[in-house]
Scaffold this motif. Sequence first.
Motif, mmCIF file in Angstrom:
data_model
loop_
_atom_site.group_PDB
_atom_site.id
_atom_site.type_symbol
_atom_site.label_atom_id
_atom_site.label_comp_id
_atom_site.label_asym_id
_atom_site.label_seq_id
_atom_site.Cartn_x
_atom_site.Cartn_y
_atom_site.Cartn_z
ATOM 1 N N ARG A 48 58.108 -20.673 13.373
ATOM 2 C CA ARG A 48 57.080 -20.116 13.860
ATOM 3 C C ARG A 48 57.146 -19.634 15.201
ATOM 4 O O ARG A 48 56.751 -18.554 15.463
ATOM 5 C CB ARG A 48 55.601 -20.981 13.704
ATOM 6 C CG ARG A 48 55.096 -21.179 12.247
ATOM 7 C CD ARG A 48 54.108 -21.931 12.269
ATOM 8 N NE ARG A 48 52.843 -21.213 12.301
ATOM 9 C CZ ARG A 48 52.063 -20.507 11.590
ATOM 10 N NH1 ARG A 48 52.416 -20.642 10.131
ATOM 11 N NH2 ARG A 48 50.931 -19.862 11.707
ATOM 12 N N LEU A 69 51.073 -15.446 14.140
ATOM 13 C CA LEU A 69 51.147 -15.727 12.721
ATOM 14 C C LEU A 69 49.774 -16.291 12.410
ATOM 15 O O LEU A 69 49.318 -17.175 13.323
ATOM 16 C CB LEU A 69 51.943 -16.879 12.079
ATOM 17 C CG LEU A 69 53.568 -16.160 12.237
ATOM 18 C CD1 LEU A 69 54.579 -17.341 11.926
ATOM 19 C CD2 LEU A 69 53.699 -14.906 11.071
ATOM 20 N N LYS A 84 58.279 -13.470 6.211
ATOM 21 C CA LYS A 84 56.739 -13.899 6.121
ATOM 22 C C LYS A 84 56.239 -13.729 4.975
ATOM 23 O O LYS A 84 56.490 -12.933 4.260
ATOM 24 C CB LYS A 84 56.226 -13.180 7.111
ATOM 25 C CG LYS A 84 54.639 -13.758 7.321
ATOM 26 C CD LYS A 84 54.013 -12.679 8.609
ATOM 27 C CE LYS A 84 53.251 -11.483 8.129
ATOM 28 N NZ LYS A 84 52.067 -11.054 8.952
#
Length: 168
Positions: free
Chosen positions: A48, A59, A82
């Motif tokens: 991340r 995100l 993603k």
Amino acid sequence: MTTDLKTIADRMLARCVEEGDCLIWPGATNPKGLPVAWAGRATASGRRIIWEAVTGKELQLADCILMTCECVRCLNFAHMCKADRSAVIKLATKSGTHRSPARGQKLREAYKTRTGYDGEAVAALVRSSTLTGVEIERQHGIRQSVVSRIRRGVAWPEKTNPFAGLAR
């Protein structure tokens, strides 16, 4: 995106070891072996951190990072894509890792630990009882919806009768 996150990502990538196309993280990992790093006030997923630093976009909580390579510790942005959690669960179900027999056994053990009942014992108790669902819930703490599902043969169907599930 904050500069701190970009700095953390740069430091992480500098520590990585190249193995083929993968950038292997030699640092801390979570219990599943995935890369983690200290990001401000808490540890965060290394993937991340890299994703947000490279794309400049934060995100959402439901977003996950999937890897196109098989390496658990890889932090190469080119290997990342993603996806939301529902897509990840669908993919895991399709591959058989989400609803495997081992996972089912683990869930049964957790249920037994949490409730003190074995699933098969609960099903036998419900099937043999003449009490209503409300009364069973009061006496044994088994939810009415579970009682109903057992009696319909949806949850813990009888294994002795090969025709038990056909009456639905």
